[in-house]
Design a protein around this motif. Structure first.
Motif, PDB file in Angstrom:
ATOM      1  N   TYR A  57       2.759   4.488  -1.273  1.00 52.78           N
ATOM      2  CA  TYR A  57       2.811   5.639  -1.826  1.00 52.78           C
ATOM      3  C   TYR A  57       4.793   6.365  -2.298  1.00 52.78           C
ATOM      4  O   TYR A  57       4.700   7.264  -1.873  1.00 52.78           O
ATOM      5  CB  TYR A  57       1.348   6.419  -1.792  1.00 52.78           C
ATOM      6  CG  TYR A  57       1.765   7.573  -3.236  1.00 52.78           C
ATOM      7  CD1 TYR A  57       1.072   7.254  -4.183  1.00 52.78           C
ATOM      8  CD2 TYR A  57       2.276   8.939  -2.983  1.00 52.78           C
ATOM      9  CE1 TYR A  57       1.235   8.257  -5.337  1.00 52.78           C
ATOM     10  CE2 TYR A  57       2.226   9.652  -3.927  1.00 52.78           C
ATOM     11  CZ  TYR A  57       1.455   9.578  -5.115  1.00 52.78           C
ATOM     12  OH  TYR A  57       1.801  10.717  -6.188  1.00 52.78           O
ATOM     13  N   THR A  58       5.349   5.684  -3.086  1.00 58.64           N
ATOM     14  CA  THR A  58       6.539   5.614  -3.634  1.00 58.64           C
ATOM     15  C   THR A  58       6.994   6.173  -4.873  1.00 58.64           C
ATOM     16  O   THR A  58       7.943   5.746  -4.971  1.00 58.64           O
ATOM     17  CB  THR A  58       7.379   4.720  -2.749  1.00 58.64           C
ATOM     18  OG1 THR A  58       7.312   3.461  -3.232  1.00 58.64           O
ATOM     19  CG2 THR A  58       7.310   4.296  -1.197  1.00 58.64           C
ATOM     20  N   PRO A  59       6.779   7.782  -5.025  1.00 58.10           N
ATOM     21  CA  PRO A  59       6.631   7.702  -6.371  1.00 58.10           C
ATOM     22  C   PRO A  59       7.924   8.633  -6.263  1.00 58.10           C
ATOM     23  O   PRO A  59       8.978   7.864  -8.195  1.00 58.10           O
ATOM     24  CB  PRO A  59       5.781   9.091  -6.393  1.00 58.10           C
ATOM     25  CG  PRO A  59       5.550   9.124  -5.588  1.00 58.10           C
ATOM     26  CD  PRO A  59       5.503   8.319  -5.007  1.00 58.10           C
ATOM     27  N   ASN A 102      10.674   4.895  -4.408  1.00 52.19           N
ATOM     28  CA  ASN A 102      10.929   3.230  -4.260  1.00 52.19           C
ATOM     29  C   ASN A 102      10.752   2.742  -3.593  1.00 52.19           C
ATOM     30  O   ASN A 102      11.333   1.325  -3.720  1.00 52.19           O
ATOM     31  CB  ASN A 102      11.118   3.059  -5.784  1.00 52.19           C
ATOM     32  CG  ASN A 102      10.811   1.846  -6.350  1.00 52.19           C
ATOM     33  OD1 ASN A 102       9.394   1.808  -6.570  1.00 52.19           O
ATOM     34  ND2 ASN A 102      11.566   1.054  -7.110  1.00 52.19           N
ATOM     35  N   ARG A 138       9.794   1.058  -0.421  1.00 50.52           N
ATOM     36  CA  ARG A 138       8.215   0.755   0.326  1.00 50.52           C
ATOM     37  C   ARG A 138       8.781   0.165   1.871  1.00 50.52           C
ATOM     38  O   ARG A 138       9.573  -0.777   1.912  1.00 50.52           O
ATOM     39  CB  ARG A 138       7.728  -0.174  -0.763  1.00 50.52           C
ATOM     40  CG  ARG A 138       7.775   0.546  -2.382  1.00 50.52           C
ATOM     41  CD  ARG A 138       6.731  -0.999  -3.196  1.00 50.52           C
ATOM     42  NE  ARG A 138       6.312  -0.021  -3.611  1.00 50.52           N
ATOM     43  CZ  ARG A 138       4.765   0.263  -4.226  1.00 50.52           C
ATOM     44  NH1 ARG A 138       3.876   0.405  -3.170  1.00 50.52           N
ATOM     45  NH2 ARG A 138       4.152   0.812  -5.098  1.00 50.52           N
ATOM     46  N   ILE A 174       3.906   6.865   2.555  1.00 52.49           N
ATOM     47  CA  ILE A 174       2.559   7.816   2.022  1.00 52.49           C
ATOM     48  C   ILE A 174       4.002   8.976   1.761  1.00 52.49           C
ATOM     49  O   ILE A 174       4.172  10.082   2.617  1.00 52.49           O
ATOM     50  CB  ILE A 174       2.216   8.072   2.321  1.00 52.49           C
ATOM     51  CG1 ILE A 174       1.377   7.127   3.071  1.00 52.49           C
ATOM     52  CG2 ILE A 174       0.844   9.003   1.600  1.00 52.49           C
ATOM     53  CD1 ILE A 174      -0.072   7.417   3.992  1.00 52.49           C
ATOM     54  N   THR A 217       6.273  13.739   4.288  1.00 56.50           N
ATOM     55  CA  THR A 217       5.989  12.480   3.275  1.00 56.50           C
ATOM     56  C   THR A 217       5.690  11.966   5.456  1.00 56.50           C
ATOM     57  O   THR A 217       5.918  12.282   6.354  1.00 56.50           O
ATOM     58  CB  THR A 217       7.049  11.713   3.264  1.00 56.50           C
ATOM     59  OG1 THR A 217       7.998  12.330   1.849  1.00 56.50           O
ATOM     60  CG2 THR A 217       6.935  10.512   3.530  1.00 56.50           C
ATOM     61  N   ASN A 232       5.828  12.774  -0.933  1.00 52.65           N
ATOM     62  CA  ASN A 232       5.050  14.242  -1.062  1.00 52.65           C
ATOM     63  C   ASN A 232       5.959  14.790  -1.643  1.00 52.65           C
ATOM     64  O   ASN A 232       7.283  14.909  -1.270  1.00 52.65           O
ATOM     65  CB  ASN A 232       4.329  14.730   0.083  1.00 52.65           C
ATOM     66  CG  ASN A 232       3.452  15.761  -0.416  1.00 52.65           C
ATOM     67  OD1 ASN A 232       4.175  17.014  -0.692  1.00 52.65           O
ATOM     68  ND2 ASN A 232       2.010  15.746  -0.721  1.00 52.65           N
ATOM     69  N   ASN A 281       0.828  -1.562   0.659  1.00 53.86           N
ATOM     70  CA  ASN A 281      -0.358  -0.106  -0.215  1.00 53.86           C
ATOM     71  C   ASN A 281       0.686   1.604   0.209  1.00 53.86           C
ATOM     72  O   ASN A 281       0.506   2.137   0.325  1.00 53.86           O
ATOM     73  CB  ASN A 281      -1.100  -0.483   1.191  1.00 53.86           C
ATOM     74  CG  ASN A 281      -2.067  -1.068   0.707  1.00 53.86           C
ATOM     75  OD1 ASN A 281      -2.427  -1.751   0.447  1.00 53.86           O
ATOM     76  ND2 ASN A 281      -2.227  -1.650   2.373  1.00 53.86           N
TER      77      ASN A 281
END
Length: 140
Positions: free
Chosen positions: A18-20, A23, A25, A43, A51, A45, A16
């Motif tokens: 969110y690591t754009p 990457n 996790r 998550i 974050t 940001n 789940n």
């Protein structure tokens, strides 16, 4: 709940994340003293300071649900698509955040390679934590 079971829940929670940007996790599984497990994932940001780490995510969910007493947390982190192969201890902010709710003996379980579990205590990771006892004002 056994440490390995809690760690497996943390590994599942990674899906789940969110690591754009990194990457990387991270998943956390927080066990309450009444047997509930709250999951958290990091998550990211674009404003990096905004974050949220997996550990604080799990605690936020637990506290928002009324939990105030905790037994242990498990943390697993690795680049996306990879299995954790080294411990991923909580960052300094998370260590301080955890100390708001847990004492120095609070167990923190970390993924340690192939099905291994490393056990640490909060006091080992955060000696001399800043706490409310240091904020008391003497009104004499």
């Amino acid at each position: 709940m056994e440490p390995k079971e809690l760690l497996e829940a943390a590994k599942r929670a990674r899906s789940n994340a969110y690591t754009p940007y990194s990457n990387f996790r991270v998943g956390a599984a927080l066990l309450t003293t009444d047997g509930r497990v709250f999951l958290g994932a990091n998550i990211e940001n674009s404003s990096y300071g905004a974050t949220i780490c997996a550990e604080r995510s799990a605690f936020a969910g637990a506290v928002s649900s009324g939990a105030r007493s905790f037994e242990a947390i498990a943390i697993a982190g690795a680049p996306g698509g990879q299995e954790p192969d080294a411990p991923c201890p909580p960052c300094g902010i998370c260590r301080q955040f955890i100390s708001e709710f847990c004492g120095p003996e609070f167990p923190i379980y970390l993924a340690d390679g192939q099905d291994g579990v490393q056990r640490r205590c909060l006091g080992e990771l955060l000696a001399d934590a800043f706490g409310s006892d240091r904020m008391r004002v003497n009104h004499t």
